[in-house]
Design a protein around this motif. Sequence first.
Motif, PDB file in Angstrom:
ATOM      1  N   GLY A 121       0.843  -1.183   0.000  1.00 48.28           N
ATOM      2  CA  GLY A 121       0.000   0.000   0.000  1.00 48.28           C
ATOM      3  C   GLY A 121       0.880   1.234   0.000  1.00 48.28           C
ATOM      4  N   THR A 122       0.607   2.149   0.909  1.00 43.88           N
ATOM      5  CA  THR A 122       1.494   3.310   1.036  1.00 43.88           C
ATOM      6  C   THR A 122       1.643   3.690   2.499  1.00 43.88           C
ATOM      7  OG1 THR A 122       1.947   5.577   0.296  1.00 43.88           O
ATOM      8  CG2 THR A 122      -0.349   5.038   0.782  1.00 43.88           C
ATOM      9  N   GLN A 123       2.856   4.009   2.875  1.00 43.34           N
ATOM     10  CA  GLN A 123       3.160   4.556   4.191  1.00 43.34           C
ATOM     11  C   GLN A 123       3.966   5.848   4.042  1.00 43.34           C
ATOM     12  OE1 GLN A 123       5.040   1.334   6.397  1.00 43.34           O
ATOM     13  NE2 GLN A 123       3.062   0.525   7.019  1.00 43.34           N
ATOM     14  N   ASN A 124       3.780   6.501   2.899  1.00 42.94           N
ATOM     15  CA  ASN A 124       4.506   7.741   2.638  1.00 42.94           C
ATOM     16  C   ASN A 124       4.098   8.847   3.600  1.00 42.94           C
ATOM     17  OD1 ASN A 124       6.011   6.775   0.528  1.00 42.94           O
ATOM     18  ND2 ASN A 124       4.629   7.518  -1.063  1.00 42.94           N
ATOM     19  N   GLU A 125       5.064   9.668   3.938  1.00 43.43           N
ATOM     20  CA  GLU A 125       4.822  10.858   4.764  1.00 43.43           C
ATOM     21  C   GLU A 125       5.422  12.068   4.063  1.00 43.43           C
ATOM     22  OE1 GLU A 125       5.578  10.289   9.140  1.00 43.43           O
ATOM     23  OE2 GLU A 125       6.438   8.404   8.416  1.00 43.43           O
ATOM     24  N   LEU A 126       4.822  13.215   4.291  1.00 47.90           N
ATOM     25  CA  LEU A 126       5.386  14.469   3.807  1.00 47.90           C
ATOM     26  C   LEU A 126       6.423  14.905   4.844  1.00 47.90           C
ATOM     27  CD1 LEU A 126       5.528  16.795   1.831  1.00 47.90           C
ATOM     28  CD2 LEU A 126       3.573  17.836   2.987  1.00 47.90           C
ATOM     29  N   VAL A 127       7.681  14.733   4.518  1.00 47.19           N
ATOM     30  CA  VAL A 127       8.778  14.981   5.453  1.00 47.19           C
ATOM     31  C   VAL A 127       9.462  16.290   5.075  1.00 47.19           C
ATOM     32  CG1 VAL A 127      10.975  14.108   6.341  1.00 47.19           C
ATOM     33  CG2 VAL A 127       9.091  12.519   5.864  1.00 47.19           C
ATOM     34  N   ALA A 128       9.706  17.137   6.081  1.00 46.70           N
ATOM     35  CA  ALA A 128      10.197  18.495   5.822  1.00 46.70           C
ATOM     36  C   ALA A 128      11.429  18.808   6.661  1.00 46.70           C
ATOM     37  CB  ALA A 128       9.097  19.514   6.118  1.00 46.70           C
ATOM     38  N   GLN A 129      12.086  19.908   6.288  1.00 50.14           N
ATOM     39  CA  GLN A 129      13.222  20.409   7.051  1.00 50.14           C
ATOM     40  C   GLN A 129      12.785  20.722   8.491  1.00 50.14           C
ATOM     41  OE1 GLN A 129      16.322  20.544   6.102  1.00 50.14           O
ATOM     42  NE2 GLN A 129      16.259  20.458   3.857  1.00 50.14           N
ATOM     43  N   PRO A 130      13.706  20.612   9.458  1.00 49.41           N
ATOM     44  CA  PRO A 130      13.333  20.765  10.874  1.00 49.41           C
ATOM     45  C   PRO A 130      12.606  22.069  11.206  1.00 49.41           C
ATOM     46  CG  PRO A 130      15.555  19.875  10.682  1.00 49.41           C
ATOM     47  CD  PRO A 130      15.122  20.243   9.294  1.00 49.41           C
ATOM     48  N   GLU A 131      12.900  23.152  10.484  1.00 56.31           N
ATOM     49  CA  GLU A 131      12.277  24.442  10.835  1.00 56.31           C
ATOM     50  C   GLU A 131      10.868  24.594  10.285  1.00 56.31           C
ATOM     51  OE1 GLU A 131      14.454  25.153   6.908  1.00 56.31           O
ATOM     52  OE2 GLU A 131      14.763  24.025   8.771  1.00 56.31           O
ATOM     53  N   ILE A 132      10.438  23.671   9.399  1.00 62.46           N
ATOM     54  CA  ILE A 132       9.090  23.733   8.831  1.00 62.46           C
ATOM     55  C   ILE A 132       8.099  23.189   9.860  1.00 62.46           C
ATOM     56  CG2 ILE A 132       7.592  22.970   6.961  1.00 62.46           C
ATOM     57  CD1 ILE A 132       9.756  24.793   5.973  1.00 62.46           C
ATOM     58  N   LYS A 133       7.111  23.985  10.218  1.00 57.63           N
ATOM     59  CA  LYS A 133       6.166  23.589  11.261  1.00 57.63           C
ATOM     60  C   LYS A 133       4.806  23.145  10.722  1.00 57.63           C
ATOM     61  CE  LYS A 133       9.316  24.710  14.188  1.00 57.63           C
ATOM     62  NZ  LYS A 133      10.151  23.631  14.780  1.00 57.63           N
ATOM     63  N   SER A 134       4.480  23.518   9.497  1.00 58.37           N
ATOM     64  CA  SER A 134       3.179  23.158   8.936  1.00 58.37           C
ATOM     65  C   SER A 134       3.268  23.186   7.418  1.00 58.37           C
ATOM     66  CB  SER A 134       2.103  24.139   9.393  1.00 58.37           C
ATOM     67  OG  SER A 134       2.312  25.423   8.814  1.00 58.37           O
ATOM     68  N   ILE A 135       2.268  22.624   6.767  1.00 61.06           N
ATOM     69  CA  ILE A 135       2.227  22.648   5.305  1.00 61.06           C
ATOM     70  C   ILE A 135       2.172  24.079   4.794  1.00 61.06           C
ATOM     71  CG2 ILE A 135       0.798  22.050   3.305  1.00 61.06           C
ATOM     72  CD1 ILE A 135       0.177  19.395   4.637  1.00 61.06           C
ATOM     73  N   ALA A 136       1.511  24.965   5.532  1.00 68.42           N
ATOM     74  CA  ALA A 136       1.448  26.369   5.120  1.00 68.42           C
ATOM     75  C   ALA A 136       2.833  26.985   4.998  1.00 68.42           C
ATOM     76  CB  ALA A 136       0.602  27.159   6.114  1.00 68.42           C
ATOM     77  N   ASP A 137       3.794  26.487   5.778  1.00 70.65           N
ATOM     78  CA  ASP A 137       5.162  27.018   5.725  1.00 70.65           C
ATOM     79  C   ASP A 137       5.885  26.667   4.427  1.00 70.65           C
ATOM     80  OD1 ASP A 137       4.821  28.077   8.241  1.00 70.65           O
ATOM     81  OD2 ASP A 137       5.834  26.424   9.280  1.00 70.65           O
ATOM     82  N   LEU A 138       5.286  25.802   3.611  1.00 74.21           N
ATOM     83  CA  LEU A 138       5.910  25.419   2.340  1.00 74.21           C
ATOM     84  C   LEU A 138       5.621  26.432   1.232  1.00 74.21           C
ATOM     85  CD1 LEU A 138       5.231  21.565   2.357  1.00 74.21           C
ATOM     86  CD2 LEU A 138       7.348  22.751   2.943  1.00 74.21           C
ATOM     87  N   LYS A 139       4.783  27.397   1.500  1.00 71.77           N
ATOM     88  CA  LYS A 139       4.483  28.420   0.482  1.00 71.77           C
ATOM     89  C   LYS A 139       5.758  29.166   0.120  1.00 71.77           C
ATOM     90  CE  LYS A 139       1.223  32.037  -0.764  1.00 71.77           C
ATOM     91  NZ  LYS A 139       0.007  32.794  -0.376  1.00 71.77           N
ATOM     92  N   GLY A 140       6.010  29.260  -1.194  1.00 70.07           N
ATOM     93  CA  GLY A 140       7.193  29.934  -1.694  1.00 70.07           C
ATOM     94  C   GLY A 140       8.454  29.095  -1.634  1.00 70.07           C
ATOM     95  N   HIS A 196      20.948  20.426   0.867  1.00 68.13           N
ATOM     96  CA  HIS A 196      20.432  21.720   0.424  1.00 68.13           C
ATOM     97  C   HIS A 196      19.222  22.095   1.277  1.00 68.13           C
ATOM     98  CE1 HIS A 196      22.926  21.593  -3.228  1.00 68.13           C
ATOM     99  NE2 HIS A 196      22.629  20.303  -3.255  1.00 68.13           N
ATOM    100  N   LYS A 197      19.415  22.983   2.205  1.00 66.58           N
ATOM    101  CA  LYS A 197      18.335  23.381   3.108  1.00 66.58           C
ATOM    102  C   LYS A 197      17.196  24.080   2.370  1.00 66.58           C
ATOM    103  CE  LYS A 197      20.267  21.791   6.796  1.00 66.58           C
ATOM    104  NZ  LYS A 197      19.696  20.598   7.464  1.00 66.58           N
ATOM    105  N   GLU A 198      17.469  24.577   1.155  1.00 62.95           N
ATOM    106  CA  GLU A 198      16.407  25.231   0.392  1.00 62.95           C
ATOM    107  C   GLU A 198      15.389  24.226  -0.147  1.00 62.95           C
ATOM    108  OE1 GLU A 198      19.889  24.847  -2.612  1.00 62.95           O
ATOM    109  OE2 GLU A 198      19.581  25.067  -0.446  1.00 62.95           O
ATOM    110  N   TYR A 199      15.743  22.929  -0.152  1.00 63.85           N
ATOM    111  CA  TYR A 199      14.774  21.898  -0.531  1.00 63.85           C
ATOM    112  C   TYR A 199      13.955  21.584   0.711  1.00 63.85           C
ATOM    113  CZ  TYR A 199      17.822  21.332  -4.606  1.00 63.85           C
ATOM    114  OH  TYR A 199      18.578  21.553  -5.738  1.00 63.85           O
ATOM    115  N   ALA A 200      12.734  22.088   0.738  1.00 64.75           N
ATOM    116  CA  ALA A 200      11.978  22.159   1.986  1.00 64.75           C
ATOM    117  C   ALA A 200      11.338  20.840   2.405  1.00 64.75           C
ATOM    118  CB  ALA A 200      10.901  23.232   1.878  1.00 64.75           C
ATOM    119  N   ALA A 201      10.890  20.025   1.438  1.00 65.04           N
ATOM    120  CA  ALA A 201      10.136  18.835   1.819  1.00 65.04           C
ATOM    121  C   ALA A 201      10.056  17.850   0.663  1.00 65.04           C
ATOM    122  CB  ALA A 201       8.729  19.223   2.269  1.00 65.04           C
ATOM    123  N   SER A 202       9.626  16.631   0.984  1.00 61.47           N
ATOM    124  CA  SER A 202       9.396  15.619  -0.034  1.00 61.47           C
ATOM    125  C   SER A 202       8.552  14.499   0.563  1.00 61.47           C
ATOM    126  CB  SER A 202      10.717  15.039  -0.555  1.00 61.47           C
ATOM    127  OG  SER A 202      10.486  14.145  -1.628  1.00 61.47           O
TER     128      SER A 202
END
Length: 335
Positions: free
Chosen positions: A110-129, A178-184
């Motif tokens: 199935g899938t067990q994927n997670e949206l994983v982000a840099q430590p300073e990212i606190k929410s999906i809204a923080d991915l804007k820009g 590369h810290k500029e790559y925020a999430a995946s």
Amino acid sequence: MKVEGLTRWLFGGALLVVATAAALAQPAVPRTIRVIGLPARPLPIAIAESQGWFAARGLTVVTEVAPNSDVLRDALATGRADVASAAVDNGVAMAENAGVDIVIVLGGEGTQNELVAQPEIKSIADLKGRTVLVDAPNTAFALQLKKMLLVNGLSAGRDYELKPLGSTPQRLQGMREHKEYAASMLGPPTSIAAKRAGFVSLGSARELLGAYQGIGQFTRREWARDHKDALVAYLAAYVEAQNWMLAPANRSNVVELLMKESRLPADVAGETYDQMFLKPGGYVPDARFDIAGFETVLKLRADVEGSWGGHPPDPHKYYDPSYYEAAMATLKSPR
């Protein structure tokens, strides 16, 4: 019949019997199946090979690991590979975007994927820009990512940038460097390693999407028809191996194999086993194909990419259960 003619007839018949017996005594020439996988060699293939289950069925399975889904799809489309082991949406993309007549023949995960982000990212809204990493921008787990951001009000190209960077381990390495790559989107064992290194999870695909048919086996429909016996034998060995690795008694062997195949430390391999083998969204008994989960895959493509005018087709346009059913019939204890 004269004595001389009778002698020649008897002698010729004896030679024919001897030749036939000799031919029957010769071991069968192994049939070779070339499998290309992403992001690693499938564990059931490693197990079936080590246990001799391919050889017992007269098969030689050669595996290649693709660096990204573009390479995998191209290898299958051009005939450099016979079977692909990857998220089955890649097969749908081959059919819809490249006109390759594919057929999905097996499930498995199935899938067990997670949206994983840099430590300073606190929410999906923080991915804007910000820039987020994908394997390819319009297939499989990238569609999961787009959907997760879309329900939070973020649209690709407008609110954030998608950057293709290859398979799951490559994307984590990119985020490390590369810290500029925020999430995946990351799945185990990579997601486990990422969280141990301080990266944060912003949510799981399963929480948002529910049942989802992830990794499976697909091939060109023409190849499947022309090599049915070999394909059925391959699927039977794969199912046998999947069930072996799901047996609790084999946990220590599977953890060792995870350490070897994915180069994992013992603690990460153990946690990967506990997640992938014991929790929803991981490995499935009998490597069953999840029709409801595949409907989710198709609906996601329709919703996010606008495929089929927003109306997903019948799953059997791409999935043919006949090969799996034939494989299960050859096993000693079909379920």
